[in-house]
Design a protein around this motif. Structure first.
Motif, PDB file in Angstrom:
ATOM      1  N   ALA A  80      -9.208  14.664  -1.181  1.00 55.18           N
ATOM      2  CA  ALA A  80      -9.132  15.873  -1.689  1.00 55.18           C
ATOM      3  C   ALA A  80      -7.770  15.972  -2.572  1.00 55.18           C
ATOM      4  N   LYS A  81      -6.876  15.456  -2.277  1.00 58.97           N
ATOM      5  CA  LYS A  81      -5.585  15.491  -3.050  1.00 58.97           C
ATOM      6  C   LYS A  81      -4.836  14.247  -2.975  1.00 58.97           C
ATOM      7  N   GLY A  82      -3.787  13.965  -3.905  1.00 66.22           N
ATOM      8  CA  GLY A  82      -2.971  12.898  -3.758  1.00 66.22           C
ATOM      9  C   GLY A  82      -3.465  11.592  -4.415  1.00 66.22           C
ATOM     10  N   GLY A 135      -6.604  12.834  12.821  1.00 68.91           N
ATOM     11  CA  GLY A 135      -6.847  12.371  11.604  1.00 68.91           C
ATOM     12  C   GLY A 135      -6.468  11.054  11.207  1.00 68.91           C
ATOM     13  N   LYS A 136      -6.317  10.419  12.177  1.00 66.47           N
ATOM     14  CA  LYS A 136      -6.000   8.957  11.947  1.00 66.47           C
ATOM     15  C   LYS A 136      -7.029   7.973  11.349  1.00 66.47           C
ATOM     16  N   SER A 137      -8.227   8.422  11.945  1.00 67.20           N
ATOM     17  CA  SER A 137      -9.282   7.360  11.621  1.00 67.20           C
ATOM     18  C   SER A 137      -9.936   7.731  10.431  1.00 67.20           C
ATOM     19  N   THR A 138      -9.575   8.980   9.916  1.00 68.52           N
ATOM     20  CA  THR A 138     -10.169   9.848   8.759  1.00 68.52           C
ATOM     21  C   THR A 138      -9.156   8.999   7.601  1.00 68.52           C
ATOM     22  N   LEU A 139      -8.081   8.964   7.807  1.00 67.76           N
ATOM     23  CA  LEU A 139      -7.007   8.515   6.930  1.00 67.76           C
ATOM     24  C   LEU A 139      -7.415   6.976   6.731  1.00 67.76           C
ATOM     25  N   ALA A 140      -7.771   6.275   7.751  1.00 68.76           N
ATOM     26  CA  ALA A 140      -8.355   4.889   7.426  1.00 68.76           C
ATOM     27  C   ALA A 140      -9.379   4.840   6.636  1.00 68.76           C
ATOM     28  N   LYS A 141     -10.300   5.801   6.757  1.00 68.87           N
ATOM     29  CA  LYS A 141     -11.232   5.606   6.080  1.00 68.87           C
ATOM     30  C   LYS A 141     -11.048   6.107   4.451  1.00 68.87           C
ATOM     31  N   ALA A 142     -10.223   6.976   4.393  1.00 65.53           N
ATOM     32  CA  ALA A 142      -9.849   7.161   2.969  1.00 65.53           C
ATOM     33  C   ALA A 142      -9.349   6.136   2.200  1.00 65.53           C
ATOM     34  N   ILE A 143      -8.398   5.290   3.268  1.00 62.77           N
ATOM     35  CA  ILE A 143      -7.868   4.076   2.532  1.00 62.77           C
ATOM     36  C   ILE A 143      -9.173   3.210   2.013  1.00 62.77           C
ATOM     37  N   MET A 144      -9.994   3.038   2.807  1.00 69.71           N
ATOM     38  CA  MET A 144     -11.315   2.275   2.776  1.00 69.71           C
ATOM     39  C   MET A 144     -12.193   2.668   1.559  1.00 69.71           C
ATOM     40  N   GLN A 145     -11.953   3.846   1.138  1.00 65.84           N
ATOM     41  CA  GLN A 145     -12.699   4.651   0.250  1.00 65.84           C
ATOM     42  C   GLN A 145     -14.140   5.050   0.678  1.00 65.84           C
ATOM     43  N   ILE A 146     -13.946   5.291   1.876  1.00 62.30           N
ATOM     44  CA  ILE A 146     -15.428   5.794   2.641  1.00 62.30           C
ATOM     45  C   ILE A 146     -15.407   7.265   2.472  1.00 62.30           C
ATOM     46  N   SER A 150       2.185  10.932   3.124  1.00 58.93           N
ATOM     47  CA  SER A 150       2.853   9.956   2.293  1.00 58.93           C
ATOM     48  C   SER A 150       3.527   8.515   3.014  1.00 58.93           C
ATOM     49  N   MET A 151       3.107   7.808   2.860  1.00 60.17           N
ATOM     50  CA  MET A 151       3.627   6.251   3.462  1.00 60.17           C
ATOM     51  C   MET A 151       3.661   5.213   2.694  1.00 60.17           C
ATOM     52  N   GLU A 152       4.110   4.250   3.271  1.00 59.29           N
ATOM     53  CA  GLU A 152       4.275   2.813   2.473  1.00 59.29           C
ATOM     54  C   GLU A 152       4.083   1.828   3.307  1.00 59.29           C
ATOM     55  N   VAL A 153       3.366   0.882   3.147  1.00 55.14           N
ATOM     56  CA  VAL A 153       3.337  -0.380   4.059  1.00 55.14           C
ATOM     57  C   VAL A 153       3.673  -1.559   3.105  1.00 55.14           C
ATOM     58  N   LEU A 154       4.619  -2.300   3.606  1.00 58.95           N
ATOM     59  CA  LEU A 154       5.235  -3.244   2.914  1.00 58.95           C
ATOM     60  C   LEU A 154       4.467  -4.567   3.266  1.00 58.95           C
ATOM     61  N   GLN A 155       4.667  -5.360   2.198  1.00 55.42           N
ATOM     62  CA  GLN A 155       3.988  -6.918   2.294  1.00 55.42           C
ATOM     63  C   GLN A 155       4.312  -7.578   3.878  1.00 55.42           C
ATOM     64  N   GLY A 156       3.166  -7.798   4.294  1.00 54.35           N
ATOM     65  CA  GLY A 156       3.392  -8.670   5.469  1.00 54.35           C
ATOM     66  C   GLY A 156       3.684  -7.903   6.848  1.00 54.35           C
ATOM     67  N   LEU A 165       0.820  -1.068   0.046  1.00 53.64           N
ATOM     68  CA  LEU A 165       0.071  -0.064  -0.065  1.00 53.64           C
ATOM     69  C   LEU A 165       0.955   1.008   0.100  1.00 53.64           C
ATOM     70  N   GLN A 166       0.506   2.052  -0.828  1.00 54.58           N
ATOM     71  CA  GLN A 166       1.278   3.497  -1.077  1.00 54.58           C
ATOM     72  C   GLN A 166       0.600   4.502  -1.064  1.00 54.58           C
ATOM     73  N   LEU A 167       0.845   5.780  -0.137  1.00 56.26           N
ATOM     74  CA  LEU A 167      -0.028   6.776  -0.224  1.00 56.26           C
ATOM     75  C   LEU A 167       0.886   7.999  -0.326  1.00 56.26           C
ATOM     76  N   ASN A 168       0.473   8.610  -1.383  1.00 62.91           N
ATOM     77  CA  ASN A 168       1.284   9.871  -1.931  1.00 62.91           C
ATOM     78  C   ASN A 168       0.635  11.102  -1.769  1.00 62.91           C
ATOM     79  N   ASN A 169       0.990  12.005  -0.823  1.00 58.89           N
ATOM     80  CA  ASN A 169       0.570  13.158  -0.406  1.00 58.89           C
ATOM     81  C   ASN A 169      -0.891  13.166  -0.496  1.00 58.89           C
TER      82      ASN A 169
END
Lengths: 574, 343
Positions: free
Chosen positions: A389-391, A374-385, A356-362, A326-330
């Motif tokens: 806005a950008k990135g 904003g940590k839960s919001t970030l999770a929601k963004a990854i879940m596409q809930i 911006s962050m990167e999660v490696l396999q496993g 998983l990769q997040l860019n800006n």
């Protein structure tokens, strides 16, 4: 207590709970809530009651002022002596009127939930004034002055404006300070705090505890402090009583409890804190330490299964050369504050800023931060809930789309709210399989569900049970099994162990470690508890006001914390 | 607030459109006025008089112009329709006026006048019924919540279910018969009667005792509903944490109940009260009819019977105005009572 050599020096302790037993009566059936609990609190002494949910610690505290509501309460035996003006009275025997004159006057109380413990329709000031005027004849103007003084005393900035504010306009920590100001309004001799900091963030918790200690010292009041976590009271309490299933198992000075615990349960509680263990070590459980005889007696297990404690699940060597999953860019996420008449946003608040962050396999990637960072919001963004806005977010080197939804699953914080009460456990786990049409027949799905239940260590007969029949830890297992049902490659755990007791938390953390190995998923683990993250995660990111404050391996974070905020967060671990 | 009023006006425009389509857009009112065997010339004349010979869209514009407080008229039309208001201009006059709802087909009276005559009766009846329902209903609800599980609670629950399920036309007839006829000697009440009694000797006199039976009939259902709502809402609030905080302060039970629990429990009750208030203002058709109470409801039922469409159209518009106004008011009342709703 006497056998511990703790005979009180003074003759009359401020509060003396003597052999108290409380039963709950429900439809002529009585269940014992606490049994023969004895405890003393001196003036100026901080006494803590520690235990897990259902241990009877709150019942003990609430019994003092007889504030238990709901089911019918029967004070079976025992006394609660309170020393008022050098006179000792038994609170269980006084009249209602006399009890009312003690509540809020001689004994103040602070409760657990700052969100719901204040009346939402009254200003904070009015609630303090009300407490004052109940016990002291004082003009409204003077009461108002006094209330503002009290708000100042609990170190609230701008007390005049807090006075006029409603509870919903304040943060959790501020509300708890208002509660404290209210409890202190009539200068009580004793302050009972029922888990006052459990719902607060680490740093806020520490500040509140420091304040409490300072008030206690300056006004020489006794404090009876309830907590589910031994760590919280370590620096503050003079004396600790440990409770288990309605019984007092150990009562001693704080030093003795931590350095030389006598009872196996106390030992177990101290042992199963994840911050004591290295990454990937198996956490010991309470069951490893104690055994309950059919008579209800608790004894120490003869052999502690040492091998289980030191045996790591798998070597960390295979960490090399892993692909990012998983990769997040800006990534920026904002919430719309205001819309114009056509429904187009004109004002927005950015809650996640340029992550911006990167999660490696496993890998298990930890995100820490206080509520609102904003940590839960970030999770929601990854879940596409929530939309970005950008990135951009890439999953396995491809932009996330709705097709990746199956591959990313989520485990929520509150196992009580995350399950439909009218759905059986089996149906709850099978539901996502149906949604993604994974298996063809109902029998096949059932077979898969039973396999999953075995993996998360739930007995097969739970298939037809309803969530209300399960404990918190068991429910969280169901939620985890449900997330695993669609064979996800990625799981987001959003504060998934925050609502659980320490011993149950250890079980779930062990389970996550084990499942990670057998199911080979990667994960993001969100928590406000750095201790948990340090134990569980391969990498930690600390968020503050929507931005990355620090990122690195746990060792990097803890050893060279270069930002002041990270340092503060680490110091707040109790 | 301004937004809410704007929304209200949009809703009202919708109602006007629907009312127009239903009563004037379909069918031919001229036929209704004259009956079946009228000759063609009469019908033509009536059409001309009411501009029914114009195309429908023009009729609609005329209708909106009539209803709207701001409107344009020819001097001739103002005189003909006896419109009261302030107008400026020479031939075409623009001005502000009281809505003109047309004339009754039957009595040729102005519809506004007919409705305004009936309105005070309905308002008084509604207020009386609502006061009765709110005071007794909320009181019973609080007591039932406090004494939950006792005989008082169960009997309140049972009676309120009975009160909700029995239709008001039935209770109306029973109450009218028992108290207004069988026991009339003792109660001194009558089956029929309005707010004002007109006798040849005394002229128009206020007869408040006529209010008792219809208000009672009308109040029973809301009373039962308020009692149940108050009970459940109070029970919910009494379990909240802040109630425990209030007790921990040393407050007495009455103080906790009234100044903490009831205040918080009040919002759902308020919703019910305002809803019922608007509904009763719209005219309690059956009850007014049974008791011969000259309110909006009775006027509407009578007009329907005689196919007197302008009166029906007028009362529908008036009713929807009540609903819109009461809704706006109750919304602002919520915000006043609950600071969490203020933005």
């Amino acid at each position: 207590m006497q056998k511990n050599g703790l005979i009180s020096v003074m003759f009359n302790p401020l509060l003396n709970i003597d052999q108290l037993s409380v039963d709950f009566v429900h439809y002529h059936q009585s269940t014992s809530a606490i049994k023969n609990v004895s405890l003393t609190v001196q003036k100026g002494e901080w006494v803590a009651i520690v235990g897990e949910s259902g241990s009877g610690k709150s019942v003990t505290a609430l019994s003092v002022l007889q504030l238990i509501s709901g089911s019918q309460v029967h004070y079976k035996n025992g006394h609660i002596y309170l020393n008022v003006n050098n006179e000792t009275i038994d609170l269980l025997k006084v009249s209602n009127k006399q009890l009312r004159s003690i509540r809020g006057n001689k004994i103040g109380m602070v409760f657990q939930e700052p969100m719901s413990s204040l009346n939402p329709l009254m200003t904070c000031g009015a609630q303090i004034v009300e407490a004052l005027q109940t016990h002291v004849t004082i003009s409204s103007k003077k009461a108002q002055q006094k209330a503002i003084e009290l708000l100042q005393q609990v170190e609230l900035k701008d007390p005049e404006s807090i006075f006029r504010k409603f509870p919903h306009q304040l943060s959790g920590g501020q509300k708890q300070r208002v509660m404290l100001a209210m409890a202190m309004s009539c200068q009580p001799d004793l302050l009972i705090c029922d888990e006052p900091t459990t719902a607060l963030d680490g740093t806020v918790q520490k500040k509140l505890l420091d304040l409490l200690q300072q008030l206690q010292k300056s006004q020489n009041i006794g404090i009876l402090f309830i907590s589910h976590d031994l760590g919280v009271v370590k620096q503050y309490a003079h004396k600790i009583m440990v409770m288990y299933k309605g019984h007092m198992v150990e009562c001693n000075t704080t030093q003795q409890i931590f350095n030389n615990p006598q009872h196996p349960y106390t030992k177990a509680l101290l042992a199963c804190r994840p911050s004591n263990y290295k990454h990937n070590e198996v956490l010991p459980l309470v069951q490893d330490f104690i055994e309950e005889l059919p008579t209800g007696e608790i004894i120490e297990k003869k052999q502690i299964n040492k091998s289980a404690i030191t045996n790591p699940f798998y070597s960390t060597k295979e960490n090399n050369e892993k692909q990012p999953i998983l990769q997040l860019n800006n990534v920026c996420v904002s919430y719309v504050l205001k819309k114009n008449w056509r429904g187009q946003p004109i004002a927005a608040k950015e809650v996640v800023k340029q992550i911006s962050m990167e999660v490696l396999q496993g890998e298990i990637f930890g995100i820490a931060g206080e509520s609102g960072c904003g940590k839960s919001t970030l999770a929601k963004a990854i879940m596409q809930i929530v939309p970005l806005a950008k990135g951009s977010i890439y999953f396995k080197n491809a932009p996330i789309t709705k097709h990746t939804k199956q591959a990313i699953q989520m485990v929520f914080q509150d196992p009580y709210a995350a399950l439909n009460p009218r759905q059986t456990i089996g149906a709850a786990i099978a539901e996502p399989m149906k949604v993604y049409q994974l298996y063809h027949s109902a029998e096949e799905r059932k077979k898969q569900v039973l396999q999953l239940m075995e993996k998360v260590k739930l007995p097969a007969q739970y298939f037809h049970k309803y969530p209300r029949e399960l404990s918190g830890g068991q429910r969280q297992r169901v939620v985890i099994a449900r997330a695993l049902a669609v064979k996800p490659e990625f799981i987001i755990f959003d504060e998934s162990v925050a609502a659980l007791d320490v011993s149950v938390q250890a079980q779930i953390l062990n389970l996550i470690n084990e499942l990670k190995h057998s199911f080979r998923f990667s994960a993001i683990f969100i928590s406000h508890d750095l201790g948990v993250l340090q134990y569980l995660c391969d990498k930690i990111m600390i968020m503050y006001q929507g931005k990355i404050e620090a990122m690195g391996t746990p060792e990097q974070i803890f050893q060279n914390a270069n930002s002041t905020y990270t340092q503060e967060l680490i110091n707040a671990i109790l | 607030m301004l937004k809410k009023i704007l929304y209200g006006l949009v809703v009202l425009l919708g109602v006007i459109t629907v009312v127009f389509i239903l009563f004037q857009g379909l069918g031919d009112p001229a036929q209704l006025i004259t009956g079946q065997n009228a000759d063609k010339t009469t019908i033509q004349n009536i059409r001309k008089e009411l501009s029914l010979d114009e195309p429908k869209w023009k009729q609609f514009l005329f209708y909106v112009n009539d209803v709207s407080p701001v409107s344009i008229y020819t001097a001739n039309a103002i005189q003909q329709k006896q419109i009261k208001g302030l107008f400026v201009g020479n031939h075409l006059k623009v001005g502000v006026k009281w809505p003109y709802l047309g004339r009754s087909y039957q009595t040729k009276k102005q519809v506004t006048a007919i409705l305004m005559q009936a309105l005070p009766n309905t308002v008084v009846l509604t207020i009386a019924a609502m006061l009765l329902a709110a005071v007794i209903g909320i009181g019973l609800g609080i007591l039932a919540a406090v004494y939950k599980g006792t005989w008082f609670d169960t009997s309140t629950l049972f009676t309120s279910i009975l009160g909700i399920s029995v239709p008001s036309f039935f209770t109306g007839i029973v109450i009218a018969y028992v108290f207004g006829f069988v026991l009339s000697k003792y109660t001194g009440l009558h089956m029929l009667g309005s707010l004002y009694e007109v006798t040849p000797f005394n002229g128009k006199t206020l007869a408040l005792k006529n209010l008792i039976l219809p208000a009672l009939t009308l109040g029973i259902r809301p009373l039962a509903i308020f009692a149940q709502l108050t009970r459940s809402s109070m029970l919910n609030e009494l379990q909240q944490d802040y109630i425990r905080t209030a007790y921990a302060k040393g407050l007495s039970r009455t103080k906790v109940l009234f100044s903490h629990a009831l205040k918080n429990a009040f919002n759902p009750i308020l919703t019910a009260i305002t809803g019922w208030f608007a509904e009763l203002l719209a005219g309690a058709f059956f009850v007014e009819f049974i008791f011969g109470w000259n309110g909006i409801g009775k006027v509407t039922v009578d007009a329907l019977e005689q196919l007197d469409f302008p009166v029906v159209m007028g009362s529908v518009l008036l009713t929807s105005c009540f609903f819109i106004v009461v809704n706006i008011l109750s919304d602002s009342l919520y915000a006043y009572l609950d600071p969490r709703l203020q933005h």
